[in-house]
Design a protein around this motif. Sequence first.
Motif, short mmCIF file in Angstrom:
data_model
loop_
_atom_site.label_atom_id
_atom_site.label_comp_id
_atom_site.label_asym_id
_atom_site.label_seq_id
_atom_site.Cartn_x
_atom_site.Cartn_y
_atom_site.Cartn_z
N GLU A 1 4.57 12.50 -9.15
CA GLU A 1 4.36 12.92 -8.14
C GLU A 1 2.11 13.76 -8.54
OE1 GLU A 1 2.75 13.31 -4.89
OE2 GLU A 1 4.16 14.88 -3.80
N GLY B 1 9.91 15.67 2.24
CA GLY B 1 9.82 15.46 1.08
C GLY B 1 8.54 16.61 -0.45
N ASN C 1 -7.07 9.09 0.97
CA ASN C 1 -6.49 9.38 2.31
C ASN C 1 -7.36 9.29 3.59
OD1 ASN C 1 -5.29 10.17 0.05
ND2 ASN C 1 -3.24 10.04 1.04
N ARG D 1 -4.25 16.50 -0.63
CA ARG D 1 -4.27 15.41 -0.25
C ARG D 1 -5.54 15.72 0.69
NH1 ARG D 1 -1.45 14.13 -2.95
NH2 ARG D 1 -0.11 12.11 -3.23
N SER E 1 -8.54 2.90 -4.23
CA SER E 1 -8.10 4.27 -4.04
C SER E 1 -8.13 5.26 -5.29
CB SER E 1 -6.65 3.92 -3.76
OG SER E 1 -5.74 5.22 -3.66
N LYS F 1 3.63 10.13 9.83
CA LYS F 1 5.74 10.33 10.16
C LYS F 1 5.50 11.80 10.47
CE LYS F 1 9.51 11.70 7.40
NZ LYS F 1 10.24 11.31 5.76
N ARG G 1 8.60 12.37 -5.17
CA ARG G 1 8.65 10.72 -6.03
C ARG G 1 8.52 11.17 -8.02
NH1 ARG G 1 3.52 9.75 -2.56
NH2 ARG G 1 5.27 9.02 -0.81
N ALA H 1 2.06 19.27 -2.04
CA ALA H 1 1.41 18.19 -2.43
C ALA H 1 0.32 18.54 -1.82
CB ALA H 1 1.77 16.81 -2.15
N ARG I 1 -1.71 4.23 12.14
CA ARG I 1 -1.36 4.55 10.86
C ARG I 1 0.29 4.47 9.93
NH1 ARG I 1 -2.14 4.82 4.95
NH2 ARG I 1 -2.04 6.45 4.65
N TYR J 1 1.95 1.77 -7.59
CA TYR J 1 0.60 1.25 -7.17
C TYR J 1 -0.77 1.38 -7.67
CZ TYR J 1 -2.19 2.17 -2.86
OH TYR J 1 -3.21 2.19 -2.33
N GLU K 1 5.70 5.40 7.60
CA GLU K 1 6.05 6.22 6.39
C GLU K 1 5.14 6.97 6.03
OE1 GLU K 1 5.22 2.84 7.56
OE2 GLU K 1 5.08 1.64 5.66
N VAL L 1 2.73 10.39 5.59
CA VAL L 1 3.48 11.16 5.84
C VAL L 1 2.28 11.94 7.06
CG1 VAL L 1 1.78 12.75 4.26
CG2 VAL L 1 3.52 13.39 4.89
N SER M 1 0.82 -1.31 0.24
CA SER M 1 -0.24 -0.05 -0.09
C SER M 1 0.67 0.65 -0.09
CB SER M 1 -0.69 -0.31 1.22
OG SER M 1 -0.20 0.39 2.52
O1 F7E Z 1 1.84 10.84 1.23
C1 F7E Z 1 3.76 13.76 0.13
C2 F7E Z 1 3.82 12.82 -0.91
O2 F7E Z 1 2.90 8.84 1.18
C3 F7E Z 1 0.96 11.73 0.74
C4 F7E Z 1 -1.98 5.44 0.95
O3 F7E Z 1 -2.35 5.28 1.94
O4 F7E Z 1 -3.38 7.59 0.36
C5 F7E Z 1 -2.23 6.88 0.66
O5 F7E Z 1 -0.74 7.62 -0.90
C6 F7E Z 1 2.09 12.95 0.30
C7 F7E Z 1 2.40 12.74 -1.09
O6 F7E Z 1 0.21 8.99 0.76
C8 F7E Z 1 6.59 13.02 2.73
O7 F7E Z 1 5.18 13.30 -1.93
C9 F7E Z 1 5.79 14.93 1.50
O8 F7E Z 1 2.51 13.68 -1.94
O9 F7E Z 1 0.71 10.01 2.97
P1 F7E Z 1 1.25 9.25 1.80
P2 F7E Z 1 -0.27 8.78 -0.23
O10 F7E Z 1 0.67 8.83 -1.50
O11 F7E Z 1 -1.20 10.39 -0.88
C10 F7E Z 1 -3.56 6.74 -0.71
C11 F7E Z 1 -5.00 7.24 -2.00
C12 F7E Z 1 -3.58 5.18 -1.00
O12 F7E Z 1 -4.04 3.98 -1.16
C13 F7E Z 1 -2.32 5.02 -0.14
O13 F7E Z 1 -2.62 3.27 -0.09
O14 F7E Z 1 2.49 13.77 1.18
N1 F7E Z 1 4.62 13.83 0.86
N2 F7E Z 1 6.97 14.52 2.07
C14 F7E Z 1 5.60 12.85 1.92
N3 F7E Z 1 5.17 11.50 2.27
C15 F7E Z 1 6.10 10.15 2.99
N4 F7E Z 1 5.25 8.78 2.79
N5 F7E Z 1 6.99 10.99 3.15
C16 F7E Z 1 7.87 12.16 2.92
O15 F7E Z 1 8.38 12.48 3.93
#
Ligand code: F7E
Length: 323
Positions: free
Chosen positions: A280, A210, A177, A216, A124, A191, A277, A214, A183, A148, A186, A188, A83
């Motif tokens: 993005e 990062g 999200n 959400r 998703s 974290k 990423r 972005a 949660r 993904y 890893e 955001v 995920s």
């Molecule tokens: O990132 C930005 C990153 O990893 C959210 C999963 O549950 O929701 C989730 O996917 C945003 C992104 O979630 C960091 O670039 C900045 O834009 O928390 P995330 P995700 O990628 O949205 C969807 C709906 C799902 O289905 C998935 O399974 O935050 N961001 N800095 C970061 N993200 C992470 N992880 N770490 C950072 O340091």
Amino acid sequence: MAKRALITGITGQDGSYLAEFLLGQGYEVCGMVRRSSTVNFERIAHIQDAVTLVAGDLLDEVSMINILRESRPAEVYNLAAQSFVQTSWNQPVLTGETTALGVTRMLDAIRIVDPEIRFYQASSSEMFGKVQEVPQQESTPFYPRSPYGVAKVYGHWITVNYRESYDLHASSGILFNHESPRRGLEFVTRKVTHGVARIAAGIDEKLALGNLDAQRDWGYAADYVRAMWLMLRQDRPDDYVVATGETHSVKELVELAFAAAGLNWERYVVIDDRFLRPAEVDLLVGDPSKAESTLGWERDVDFAQLVAMMVEADMALVKSRLG
Ligand code: F7E
Ligand code: NAP
């Protein structure tokens, strides 16, 4: 007689909340868990005696056929997946095997064992990726931006296809999200809230992130599992967007979380390219009106309450580990 449900991914965030919810509704709950060298039942430790855990893996069709034959569930909630979006670039084939083909394996197992089983697929908002309209609704075209997201598009369409081909009661929840104190570290939100707690406790000095721009649509996981169950209560299977209808940037999340601990985020947050990423998803905001009008679903917790809840839980967790 109590209704029986099978949850794949019961050890994950959503699996633990859904198991709690279904137990509260009087269900017998079976959870599929995969073999690992160390037990990782942390999120379900408090309900472990109330659920039945069965061994299986989305990569192994026979294991799922056997589980369905032995457990005889009336409902299957397929929450298991690889995920984490970032990992999907490093392990694209594993992500496809699990998050995409795993859905077909479960649907085939259902067809073989008992086509009357009602099925929920954890789709998703990542399927919308480079969004084609704002806000996103059930009819918005998909444009995934990660392996993904691509795998989830497959999982969604195979669910629709098996519904139409074999008349299965198979529904797809397109969930935006959703977060909680459970949660994974890893992602955001967690974290950040865990990082804030460690900084407040004097353990860490910096938090590396990062892309702060972005945006959400973040909701609370315990609210979202109710929508899964409501989908399987409908006479006809269908697809539903589940979201709050609000969007916030990662920067807003960071500001709010640090402020909740009385800290100024600008002193602590550093940008590290490793967390950027290759492609993005810039903006997600869902339109939950179909889920609200058809399912009667609504959320209880808003963004500010969610962040406050997560910071508070992580402060308590970090303190308990120090003490
Ligand atoms: O990132 C930005 C990153 O990893 C959210 C999963 O549950 O929701 C989730 O996917 C945003 C992104 O979630 C960091 O670039 C900045 O834009 O928390 P995330 P995700 O990628 O949205 C969807 C709906 C799902 O289905 C998935 O399974 O935050 N961001 N800095 C970061 N993200 C992470 N992880 N770490 C950072 O340091
Ligand atoms: P999570 O915390 O990462 O949990 C994933 C679960 O899948 C874990 O129980 C994991 O087991 C299990 N799993 C992974 N690979 C497996 C395999 N090969 N066979 C069997 N089980 C396997 O995810 P979540 O946040 O609860 O999300 C639940 C589902 O909703 C996922 O499908 C996710 O992609 C989807 N989704 C999540 C969100 C969100 O914002 N949370 C939004 C939309 C959709 P282990 O404990 O053994 O690793």
